[in-house]
Enzyme design. Sequence first.
Site, mmCIF file in Angstrom:
data_model
loop_
_atom_site.group_PDB
_atom_site.id
_atom_site.type_symbol
_atom_site.label_atom_id
_atom_site.label_comp_id
_atom_site.label_asym_id
_atom_site.label_seq_id
_atom_site.Cartn_x
_atom_site.Cartn_y
_atom_site.Cartn_z
ATOM 1 N N THR A 63 0.824 -1.209 0.000
ATOM 2 C CA THR A 63 0.000 0.000 0.000
ATOM 3 C C THR A 63 0.857 1.256 0.000
ATOM 4 O O THR A 63 0.643 2.176 -0.798
ATOM 5 C CB THR A 63 -0.933 -0.007 1.240
ATOM 6 O OG1 THR A 63 -1.740 -1.184 1.180
ATOM 7 C CG2 THR A 63 -1.809 1.224 1.286
ATOM 8 N N HIS B 277 4.648 -10.086 2.833
ATOM 9 C CA HIS B 277 3.795 -11.127 3.436
ATOM 10 C C HIS B 277 3.021 -11.934 2.397
ATOM 11 O O HIS B 277 2.373 -12.911 2.741
ATOM 12 C CB HIS B 277 2.855 -10.508 4.472
ATOM 13 C CG HIS B 277 1.795 -9.609 3.925
ATOM 14 N ND1 HIS B 277 0.461 -9.897 4.029
ATOM 15 C CD2 HIS B 277 1.860 -8.414 3.291
ATOM 16 C CE1 HIS B 277 -0.252 -8.920 3.481
ATOM 17 N NE2 HIS B 277 0.586 -8.005 3.024
ATOM 18 N N GLN C 99 0.659 -9.032 -6.146
ATOM 19 C CA GLN C 99 0.254 -10.446 -6.210
ATOM 20 C C GLN C 99 1.177 -11.303 -7.073
ATOM 21 O O GLN C 99 1.049 -12.534 -7.062
ATOM 22 C CB GLN C 99 -1.190 -10.567 -6.713
ATOM 23 C CG GLN C 99 -2.234 -10.079 -5.706
ATOM 24 C CD GLN C 99 -2.335 -10.967 -4.457
ATOM 25 O OE1 GLN C 99 -1.927 -12.131 -4.458
ATOM 26 N NE2 GLN C 99 -2.874 -10.422 -3.388
ATOM 27 N N CYS D 184 -13.865 -5.481 5.322
ATOM 28 C CA CYS D 184 -13.904 -4.100 5.801
ATOM 29 C C CYS D 184 -13.433 -4.100 7.247
ATOM 30 O O CYS D 184 -13.211 -5.143 7.839
ATOM 31 C CB CYS D 184 -15.290 -3.486 5.647
ATOM 32 S SG CYS D 184 -16.452 -4.042 6.876
HETATM 33 C C1 LIG Z 1 -3.000 -6.178 -5.557
HETATM 34 C C2 LIG Z 1 -2.679 -5.669 -4.196
HETATM 35 N N1 LIG Z 1 -2.162 -4.446 -4.064
HETATM 36 C C3 LIG Z 1 -1.836 -3.942 -2.856
HETATM 37 C C4 LIG Z 1 -2.053 -4.668 -1.709
HETATM 38 C C5 LIG Z 1 -1.673 -4.077 -0.387
HETATM 39 O O1 LIG Z 1 -0.486 -4.647 0.078
HETATM 40 P P1 LIG Z 1 -0.037 -4.532 1.623
HETATM 41 O O2 LIG Z 1 -0.963 -5.375 2.404
HETATM 42 O O3 LIG Z 1 1.376 -5.045 1.634
HETATM 43 O O4 LIG Z 1 -0.114 -3.097 1.997
HETATM 44 C C6 LIG Z 1 -2.614 -5.945 -1.793
HETATM 45 C C7 LIG Z 1 -2.895 -6.734 -0.564
HETATM 46 O O5 LIG Z 1 -3.867 -7.466 -0.502
HETATM 47 C C8 LIG Z 1 -2.931 -6.464 -3.070
HETATM 48 O O6 LIG Z 1 -3.459 -7.678 -3.221
#
Ligand SMILES: Cc1ncc(COP(=O)(O)O)c(C=O)c1O
Length: 380
Positions: free
Chosen positions: A71, A200, A178, A329
């Site tokens: 994120t 993770h 992913q 959520c």
């Molecule tokens: C496609 C995608 N982008 C971004 C994220 C966010 O990643 P993080 O949990 O490392 O912040 C995820 C997590 O599920 C994801 O699947």
Amino acid sequence: MNVYFDNAATTAMDDRVIEAMLPFMKNHFGNPSSVHSHGREVRTAIERSRKKVAELLNASPSEVFFTSGGTEADNTALVCGIESHGITHAITSPLEHHAVLHTLEVLEKKGKITLSILDVNETGEIDLNQAEELLKANPKSLISLMHANNEIGNLNDLTRIGELAKTHGAFFHSDTVQTMGHYVHDMKTLPVDSIVAGGHKFHGPKGSGFLYVRKDKKIHPFIHGGAQERNMRGGTENVIGIIGIAKALELAYEDMAGHQAKIEAIKRHFIEKLLQEIPGVEFNGLSADFDRSLYTVLNVSLPPSAANSGMLLFNLDLEGISASGGSACSSGATVGSHVLRALNHKPERDSVRFSFSRFNTLEDVDYAVGKLKDLYLVEA
Ligand SMILES: Cc1ncc(COP(=O)(O)O)c(C=O)c1O
């Protein structure tokens, strides 16, 4: 029996990753910014991790920035990419993760960009002709399209999108959360300006991630403060996270083809068993197409059933099976998936995302399909 089929949400850590991290929890505790020996040994370990990640991506260490996860890396690339390159227009798709969609929507609300959302068909394929028209019409554009969708697994052709972006002078960001650790990303040949990772998702620690930004597309810092990450991200580094994500990526690359073959066999078995046992089963997006979807994700659409309507994930959980539906959520309840909504998914059908890792087995599949079948045979 306990079966974990939610590996697109997060994965179990590999013991070898934990072992690599442990010394940095116990003994090597120095602040990497300190100039004394306690600090220097940790700084050296961070830079060794950066070099390892860069080597695996066929990139330069100066193009890799450690973050708190996918994120933050997406936010950095989008907010700072737009600001640093004078971008006034962004293109994305309705199937992106909220880390991308919400970030671009906020930038649009603040008046920093105009935002174009591409059309998708009912299997989630993006209209790249429309993307090309938009790129032609808007010379100062950024295009953000993910490598693989986290819910339905659809893969985008990064080379084709990258070439379009290059032709029209656009900045191309791809959310590769992913696919990192599951596919090779060779940044010498892949025409993408920035990609991201969350440790993770490939047996590394939570709260670890990185952002790759191509050398000639430098961006401004996102977090201001100290000079960490070569002034790109202030704040004392998450040392154990950095050690862990680099080790996890190294292990992923060590036998990527072997892991892929094992996981594909699991997915194939899952599809075959479901088709045998559950009449009317369908698969959302392209997730049952082995050439065009992420091998770790299978999104199953089940026929309407009074017994399970809205309760399927709960019932699976009671049987020890962890899977997921829409995005969770904050209250823990599932809300409708924005991805399935964009595909015009029929609301009367239950959808479950099963997602796999190298730690799953064929027996896990037999157990899950057996329970699914039992649940489907129950009369309301
Ligand atoms: C496609 C995608 N982008 C971004 C994220 C966010 O990643 P993080 O949990 O490392 O912040 C995820 C997590 O599920 C994801 O699947």
